[in-house]
Design a protein around this motif. Structure first.
Motif, PDB file in Angstrom:
ATOM      1  N   CYS A 102      -6.967  13.089  -7.674  1.00 41.70           N
ATOM      2  CA  CYS A 102      -7.560  11.998  -7.824  1.00 41.70           C
ATOM      3  C   CYS A 102      -8.827  11.752  -7.577  1.00 41.70           C
ATOM      4  O   CYS A 102      -8.825  10.529  -7.826  1.00 41.70           O
ATOM      5  N   ASN A 103      -9.320  12.423  -8.400  1.00 38.28           N
ATOM      6  CA  ASN A 103     -11.105  12.486  -9.153  1.00 38.28           C
ATOM      7  C   ASN A 103     -10.595  11.820 -10.029  1.00 38.28           C
ATOM      8  O   ASN A 103     -11.652  10.319 -10.304  1.00 38.28           O
ATOM      9  N   ILE A 129      -8.385   7.380  -7.004  1.00 42.52           N
ATOM     10  CA  ILE A 129      -8.238   6.672  -6.133  1.00 42.52           C
ATOM     11  C   ILE A 129      -8.209   7.945  -5.002  1.00 42.52           C
ATOM     12  O   ILE A 129      -8.743   9.366  -5.286  1.00 42.52           O
ATOM     13  N   LYS A 130      -8.302   7.959  -3.822  1.00 47.72           N
ATOM     14  CA  LYS A 130      -8.573   8.034  -2.414  1.00 47.72           C
ATOM     15  C   LYS A 130      -7.665   9.035  -2.289  1.00 47.72           C
ATOM     16  O   LYS A 130      -6.524   8.931  -2.106  1.00 47.72           O
ATOM     17  N   LEU A 131      -8.222   9.829  -1.186  1.00 53.00           N
ATOM     18  CA  LEU A 131      -7.573  11.379  -1.196  1.00 53.00           C
ATOM     19  C   LEU A 131      -8.048  11.371  -0.285  1.00 53.00           C
ATOM     20  O   LEU A 131      -8.631  11.417   0.631  1.00 53.00           O
ATOM     21  N   HIS A 132      -6.779  11.557   1.042  1.00 58.79           N
ATOM     22  CA  HIS A 132      -6.525  12.169   1.942  1.00 58.79           C
ATOM     23  C   HIS A 132      -6.110  13.272   2.416  1.00 58.79           C
ATOM     24  O   HIS A 132      -4.484  13.601   1.887  1.00 58.79           O
ATOM     25  N   ASP A 143      -2.681   5.831  -2.528  1.00 58.25           N
ATOM     26  CA  ASP A 143      -3.996   6.399  -1.976  1.00 58.25           C
ATOM     27  C   ASP A 143      -2.852   7.853  -2.236  1.00 58.25           C
ATOM     28  O   ASP A 143      -1.579   7.996  -2.636  1.00 58.25           O
ATOM     29  N   LYS A 161       0.879  -0.411  -0.102  1.00 58.62           N
ATOM     30  CA  LYS A 161       0.451   0.219  -0.148  1.00 58.62           C
ATOM     31  C   LYS A 161       0.961   1.136  -0.125  1.00 58.62           C
ATOM     32  O   LYS A 161       1.409   1.342   1.165  1.00 58.62           O
ATOM     33  N   LYS A 206      -7.454  17.713  -6.215  1.00 59.35           N
ATOM     34  CA  LYS A 206      -8.628  17.203  -5.884  1.00 59.35           C
ATOM     35  C   LYS A 206      -9.120  16.352  -7.436  1.00 59.35           C
ATOM     36  O   LYS A 206      -9.976  15.312  -6.823  1.00 59.35           O
ATOM     37  N   LYS A 246      -0.765   4.297 -10.768  1.00 59.56           N
ATOM     38  CA  LYS A 246      -1.753   3.837 -11.067  1.00 59.56           C
ATOM     39  C   LYS A 246      -1.700   3.853 -12.640  1.00 59.56           C
ATOM     40  O   LYS A 246      -2.208   2.311 -12.718  1.00 59.56           O
TER      41      LYS A 246
END
Ligand code: SF4
Ligand SMILES: [Zn+2]
Length: 270
Positions: free
Chosen positions: A70-71, A75-78, A47, A21, A67, A40
């Protein structure tokens, strides 16, 4: 060699597994965006993680770009909001330190960001952190350390960090280690990645800027030579990678009793 092949080769050389990960530290700039795009594309498990430094409009534009990226990559964004988490944005924190000690903007910001990144990514149970450092950054840092008279400061540099394994320290990888900056910019434009190309308004470090200007007069081959020779020199220095200790104040990994971030906060009385 083309940019994509160089990155593929670097990831192969460091034996990165697709099961691991990986958290990509996304700034909103071109370098880390290209890292996320390629990892990716190559099928890695990634992430994104973004630190919102709250440096005015610059930070807002970075957040927007991250943002969007990632959209589009799915993928997930923290997001780590500095003001919410620490009670102050980077500018305030920095001024507090600088009112007591003459330190460069990036020196303070860099230490705080590294501390946040390691701590927060560990919470996410990730195996590695990927950053956007490229050939120009690495050659520049090596030269700067030589000019400072401390080449051993580069001992841990490489496409993968060389610190001793430690449960609290998340290893870092640099997929763009062998890629010159101008190739990254060209690639990000070609792929139309949502990127904030503006320079950070706080990036004021005259010494580094001077070295960067000198570096810009070198060819990519010469920069690659600096990196190759740095590896040879560092091997000869035979510096033992020191064991990781834990900071007596925050408990985070640190070489000294008190970590650099807590030292800064102590200066700032924060
Ligand atoms: S350029 Fe310097 S001040 Fe700006 S975000 Fe990067 S490290 Fe921080
Ligand atoms: Zn600490």
């Amino acid at each position: 060699m083309k940019l994509e092949s160089k990155v593929k080769q670097t990831l192969k050389k460091i034996k990165l597994s697709k099961k691991e990960k990986i958290i990509v530290a996304l700034s909103g700039g071109k370098d880390s965006s290209v890292v996320a795009y390629l990892m990716k594309k190559f099928g890695y498990n990634i992430d994104g993680f973004h630190i919102d430094l709250k440096i005015g409009k610059y930070s807002d534009d970075c957040l927007k770009a991250v943002k969007e990226l990632c959209n589009s990559l799915g993928i997930k964004l923290h997001i780590y909001d500095m003001k919410k988490e620490t009670g102050a944005g980077m500018c305030y924190l920095r001024s507090a330190v600088q009112s007591k000690k003459n330190l460069k903007n990036c020196a303070i910001c860099g230490v705080v960001k590294k501390w946040i990144l390691n701590k927060e990514v560990r919470k996410l149970k990730a195996d590695k952190i990927a950053t956007g450092h490229h050939l120009d950054d690495e050659a520049q840092t090596f030269l700067l350390n030589i000019l400072k008279g401390s080449p051993e400061l580069s001992a841990n540099s490489g496409a993968v960090s060389k610190n001793s394994p430690d449960k609290k320290f998340i290893p870092r990888i640099k997929p763009l280690f062998h890629v010159p900056e101008k190739e990254i910019k060209k690639y990000s434009i070609e792929k139309k990645l949502p990127v904030n190309y503006a320079k950070c308004p706080c990036a004021i470090d005259s010494y580094r800027i001077q070295v960067r200007k000198f570096m810009n007069t070198l060819s990519d081959k010469e920069k690659e030579n600096i990196i190759k020779n740095s590896e040879k020199i560092l091997k000869k220095l035979n510096k033992k990678v020191s064991d990781v200790n834990y900071c007596e104040i925050c408990g985070e990994p640190s070489r000294k009793k008190i970590c650099k971030k807590c030292e800064l906060m102590g200066i700032a009385n924060y």
